[in-house]
Design a protein around this motif. Structure first.
Motif, short mmCIF file in Angstrom:
data_model
loop_
_atom_site.label_atom_id
_atom_site.label_comp_id
_atom_site.label_asym_id
_atom_site.label_seq_id
_atom_site.Cartn_x
_atom_site.Cartn_y
_atom_site.Cartn_z
N ILE A 1 0.87 -1.21 0.10
CA ILE A 1 -0.45 -0.06 0.06
C ILE A 1 0.55 0.81 -0.04
CG2 ILE A 1 -1.68 1.33 1.78
CD1 ILE A 1 -2.49 -1.38 2.68
N THR A 2 0.59 2.01 -1.11
CA THR A 2 1.22 3.58 -0.96
C THR A 2 0.19 4.13 -1.61
OG1 THR A 2 1.43 3.45 -3.50
CG2 THR A 2 3.05 2.58 -2.21
N ILE A 3 0.74 5.75 0.03
CA ILE A 3 -0.62 7.10 -0.15
C ILE A 3 0.50 7.95 0.20
CG2 ILE A 3 -1.12 5.85 1.77
CD1 ILE A 3 0.31 6.89 3.52
N ASP A 4 0.03 9.13 -0.65
CA ASP A 4 0.57 10.36 -0.91
C ASP A 4 -0.57 11.18 -0.34
OD1 ASP A 4 2.53 12.36 -1.97
OD2 ASP A 4 2.22 11.39 -3.80
N THR A 5 0.03 12.60 -1.01
CA THR A 5 -0.87 14.07 -0.97
C THR A 5 -1.45 14.21 -2.62
OG1 THR A 5 0.84 15.12 -0.07
CG2 THR A 5 -0.53 16.44 -0.58
N ILE A 6 -3.23 13.82 -1.70
CA ILE A 6 -4.24 14.67 -3.37
C ILE A 6 -3.92 15.72 -4.27
CG2 ILE A 6 -5.83 15.26 -1.65
CD1 ILE A 6 -7.43 12.55 -3.00
N ILE A 7 -4.28 14.75 -5.10
CA ILE A 7 -4.54 16.34 -5.87
C ILE A 7 -5.43 16.10 -7.10
CG2 ILE A 7 -1.71 16.75 -5.97
CD1 ILE A 7 -1.30 15.70 -8.81
N THR A 8 -5.35 17.36 -7.99
CA THR A 8 -7.02 17.00 -9.01
C THR A 8 -5.89 17.53 -10.38
OG1 THR A 8 -8.63 17.02 -7.74
CG2 THR A 8 -8.57 17.34 -9.84
N LYS A 9 -6.20 16.62 -11.55
CA LYS A 9 -6.05 17.25 -12.26
C LYS A 9 -6.70 17.45 -14.10
CE LYS A 9 -1.53 15.89 -15.49
NZ LYS A 9 -0.31 14.79 -15.68
N LYS A 10 -6.38 17.97 -14.78
CA LYS A 10 -7.36 17.66 -15.64
C LYS A 10 -6.24 17.17 -16.48
CE LYS A 10 -10.46 21.01 -18.54
NZ LYS A 10 -10.36 22.19 -19.50
N VAL A 11 -6.56 16.89 -17.68
CA VAL A 11 -7.09 15.58 -18.69
C VAL A 11 -7.23 15.54 -20.17
CG1 VAL A 11 -4.96 14.40 -17.32
CG2 VAL A 11 -7.48 13.28 -17.57
N PRO A 12 -6.96 15.03 -21.17
CA PRO A 12 -7.91 15.59 -22.32
C PRO A 12 -8.86 13.90 -22.31
CG PRO A 12 -5.44 15.14 -23.30
CD PRO A 12 -5.72 15.08 -21.73
N VAL A 13 -9.64 13.53 -23.01
CA VAL A 13 -10.12 12.09 -23.40
C VAL A 13 -10.56 11.70 -24.27
CG1 VAL A 13 -12.64 10.84 -23.15
CG2 VAL A 13 -12.09 12.25 -21.58
N ILE A 14 -9.13 10.60 -24.66
CA ILE A 14 -9.39 10.34 -26.06
C ILE A 14 -9.58 8.45 -26.35
CG2 ILE A 14 -7.30 8.74 -27.29
CD1 ILE A 14 -5.36 10.20 -25.71
N ALA A 15 -10.81 8.55 -27.53
CA ALA A 15 -11.87 7.80 -27.78
C ALA A 15 -10.72 6.44 -27.98
CB ALA A 15 -13.06 7.89 -28.17
N ARG A 16 -11.04 5.57 -27.86
CA ARG A 16 -10.65 4.49 -28.24
C ARG A 16 -11.99 3.30 -29.08
NH1 ARG A 16 -7.94 0.38 -23.77
NH2 ARG A 16 -9.87 0.67 -22.17
N VAL A 17 -12.16 4.41 -30.10
CA VAL A 17 -12.80 3.87 -30.61
C VAL A 17 -12.47 3.12 -32.01
CG1 VAL A 17 -15.03 4.06 -32.59
CG2 VAL A 17 -14.59 5.16 -30.09
N ASP A 18 -13.12 1.91 -32.92
CA ASP A 18 -12.56 1.84 -34.29
C ASP A 18 -13.89 1.58 -34.64
OD1 ASP A 18 -11.12 0.25 -36.45
OD2 ASP A 18 -11.01 -1.71 -34.73
#
Length: 314
Positions: free
Chosen positions: A128-145
């Motif tokens: 079990i590892t623990i760390d400081t909590i953060i929030t980040k905005k990331v783009p969504v990539i569609a895995r669509v064929d």
């Protein structure tokens, strides 16, 4: 009125006796069997609670632990069917950034709901590892064929809404994540626009919180058509010397392929043909191939003529 007399058939009496004998035999067998000792494996939930608000898990941990137990049939049945059995880890006590829980630690935290003897755990250690909590905005990539039907094509790019999400988790984990994927989806023989809801990946469930569970997908699919646009003028770029350059011919015709709806929006002004002045002055030939500008979503099929003669007048 004559009275009615009922008689029990001998066969019916015999059937009742047989059923009762079988039932009693099963009870005796069950009583004896449940008092014998056995060993089995039981899946027990692993729960980590009371993690401080400013901290978060930095790695996935198993949701269940396989516990090998030994005891009488009654003890094992109590363990197997227990609805309260669990391994409870108090997150408030995880003061270090990385903790290794051994089988002994798991045993101390085990509530089996039975007096059966615990023989071991699988896995026998949990990190079990623990760390400081953060929030980040990331783009969504569609895995669509998407594979369009014959004589159909995809126009433009796949679009999802929202096109980005917020992810929350342990700093060292979130810092390594630069995008978030949808669950994979395949479309075959597509002959019309696709509007669908896609689930977002839950590969890090319990470790990373995602602001959305799904996104809306849009794919434009159109029938393919070819069209020729005529008399596209050729421009000479970066003519710093302002010299007179004669192009023979000064225009080209361009044939492109694309979706029928997109094609209907095109005019000759949507295209461009050019050549850089420096390329002309360095050329060892008197002919060149113009560079073509074609709108996104269209495929260049042909340029006529494909080479242009030029004369520089100084």
């Amino acid at each position: 009125m004559p009275s009615e007399v009922y008689f029990f058939k001998p066969m019916e009496k015999k059937t009742h006796v047989i059923v009762a004998s079988i039932f009693l035999s099963v009870l005796v067998w069950l009583s004896v069997s449940m008092n014998n000792e056995y060993s089995i494996s039981v899946k027990v939930p692993l729960r980590i609670s009371n993690i401080p608000d400013e901290l978060a898990l930095g790695n996935p941990v198993p949701s269940t632990i396989l516990v090998r137990v030994h005891g009488t049939g009654w003890q094992l049945a109590a363990a197997y069917f227990s609805t309260t059995s669990s391994i409870n880890i108090d997150g408030a006590n995880l003061s270090r950034q990385r903790v290794i829980l051994t089988g002994r630690d798991l045993g101390y935290s085990l509530d089996l709901g039975s007096s059966a003897e615990v023989l071991g755990f699988t896995p026998d250690t949990v990190i079990i590892t623990i760390d400081t909590i953060i929030t980040k905005k990331v783009p969504v990539i569609a895995r669509v064929d998407v594979q369009p039907k014959q004589n159909f094509t995809i126009v433009g790019n796949l679009r999802v809404a929202p096109d980005s999400v917020y992810i929350t988790g342990a700093r060292r984990l979130i810092d390594r994540i630069n995008s978030w994927y949808t669950a994979p989806k395949r479309y075959r023989n597509a002959a019309e626009d696709i509007d669908a809801t896609l689930r977002l990946s839950d590969s890090l469930i319990g470790v990373v919180k995602v602001s959305d569970q799904s996104v809306e997908l849009r794919v434009d699919v159109e029938q393919i058509t070819d069209n020729t646009f005529r008399s596209i003028p050729i421009s000479v770029l970066n003519n710093r010397d302002s010299v007179n350059i004669l192009l023979l011919p000064p225009m080209v015709d361009v044939t492109v392929r694309g979706g029928i709806d997109l094609m209907s929006e095109m005019t000759a002004d949507s295209f461009g043909a050019s050549i850089d002045y420096d390329d002309l002055t360095r050329s060892l030939s008197s002919r060149f191939q113009p560079a073509m500008r074609v709108p996104a979503g269209l495929q260049l099929i042909a340029v006529q003529p494909d080479t242009i003669e030029f004369v520089i007048k100084k």
